[in-house]
Motif scaffolding. Structure first.
Motif, short mmCIF file in Angstrom:
data_model
loop_
_atom_site.label_atom_id
_atom_site.label_comp_id
_atom_site.label_asym_id
_atom_site.label_seq_id
_atom_site.Cartn_x
_atom_site.Cartn_y
_atom_site.Cartn_z
N UNK A 49 -15.54 17.25 -32.36
CA UNK A 49 -15.34 18.60 -31.87
C UNK A 49 -16.58 19.41 -32.22
N UNK A 50 -17.26 19.90 -31.21
CA UNK A 50 -18.45 20.74 -31.43
C UNK A 50 -18.21 22.11 -30.82
N UNK A 51 -18.68 23.13 -31.50
CA UNK A 51 -18.58 24.51 -30.99
C UNK A 51 -19.98 25.04 -30.77
N UNK A 64 -20.47 32.65 -23.19
CA UNK A 64 -19.17 32.30 -23.72
C UNK A 64 -19.29 31.33 -24.89
N UNK A 65 -18.31 31.40 -25.79
CA UNK A 65 -18.16 30.38 -26.83
C UNK A 65 -17.43 29.20 -26.22
N UNK A 66 -17.90 27.99 -26.50
CA UNK A 66 -17.30 26.80 -25.92
C UNK A 66 -16.98 25.78 -27.00
N UNK A 67 -15.93 25.00 -26.73
CA UNK A 67 -15.48 23.96 -27.66
C UNK A 67 -15.48 22.63 -26.92
N UNK A 68 -16.35 21.74 -27.37
CA UNK A 68 -16.56 20.46 -26.70
C UNK A 68 -15.85 19.36 -27.48
N UNK A 69 -14.96 18.65 -26.79
CA UNK A 69 -14.29 17.50 -27.37
C UNK A 69 -14.95 16.27 -26.77
N UNK A 70 -15.69 15.55 -27.61
CA UNK A 70 -16.68 14.61 -27.15
C UNK A 70 -16.23 13.16 -27.30
N UNK A 125 -29.07 26.38 -35.04
CA UNK A 125 -27.78 26.47 -35.72
C UNK A 125 -26.65 26.97 -34.85
N UNK A 126 -26.87 27.10 -33.55
CA UNK A 126 -25.83 27.58 -32.65
C UNK A 126 -24.80 26.49 -32.37
#
Length: 244
Positions: A49-51, A64-70, A125-126
């Motif tokens: 999980x990366x944000x 937008x803030x995004x949440x990646x499920x990789x 660091x984003x």
């Protein structure tokens, strides 16, 4: 959030809840049974999980803030389901494909235009793995800094859409360029949520390097000052040939 966009009556209410009836008892039972009896193998392959943050290519003021499920397919290719939050109510807003610089360099130039680089996003660091030790994830970050991504946003929840409306939007990654820098208030909101310091994370990544040569076709907007967008148009349907 107040309703900000209206298309065929599908603008969101202040909670952004899609239209529809509450789930019935039968639906709940079906879902629970499916979880127990079906394998759901592709979903279970999601290992990270990366944000991070993303910018609309056609309007860089929208971020937008995004949440990646990789899911890692191999060392050179990942596929990501992208959500607008990591809460149970998170909405699936798009997909991103990620390839190594080695694979990216083999793509045709017209295809490369659709992809963005990840080096700055990692080094600044984003891009973070929430609640995961930075020291443990650093080898993965070193790999990701040399990758390129193609991210299609299919549900623009940030503008208040209650449903996925219209064609997908091509998203860009944050960059140091003033046009594509992430708004400080977005970064601060995430820092407060996860109790992290972006500046401290950035300081710990000074030794992470991007590709040896950043491909000039990626981040197409930087060089050409133009965006790439999908438009829906009517076209002739191919005729079906029936053989005797």
């Amino acid at each position: 959030m107040a309703s900000t966009h209206t298309t065929d009556g599908a603008s969101a209410d202040k909670n952004g809840v899609p239209p529809g009836k509450p789930m019935s008892l039968g639906t709940h039972v079906l879902d629970k049974g499916a979880q127990m009896l079906q394998s759901l193998k592709p979903i279970k392959q999601m290992s990270q999980h990366a944000c991070t943050f993303a910018v609309y290519g056609q309007d860089m003021s929208r971020q937008i803030e995004t949440h990646h499920y990789m899911t890692r397919i191999n060392q050179d290719f990942l596929q990501c389901a992208v959500y607008d939050s990591d809460d149970t109510s998170g909405r699936l807003i798009g997909i991103e494909y990620i390839v190594s610089d080695r694979v990216f360099d083999t793509l045709p130039p017209d295809e490369q235009k659709l992809w963005h680089s990840h080096a700055y996003e990692i080094q600044s660091g984003l891009f973070v793995h929430p609640r995961f030790p930075e020291a443990v994830v650093k080898p993965e970050l070193e790999n990701l800094a040399k990758t390129y991504g193609k991210f299609w946003c299919t549900w623009q929840t940030d503008r208040g859409d209650k449903l996925p409306i219209g064609p997908p939007s091509l998203m860009m990654s944050p960059q140091e360029d003033i046009q594509c820098m992430v708004k400080p208030e977005l970064v601060k909101k995430r820092e407060d949520k996860y109790n992290i310091s972006t500046a401290a994370i950035r300081g710990s990544r000074t030794d992470i390097m991007g590709p040896g040569r950043l491909n000039a076709m990626a981040d197409y907007w930087r060089e050409h000052k133009k965006c790439l967008a999908v438009e829906v148009e009517s076209t002739e349907k191919k005729k079906i040939t029936i053989f005797p």
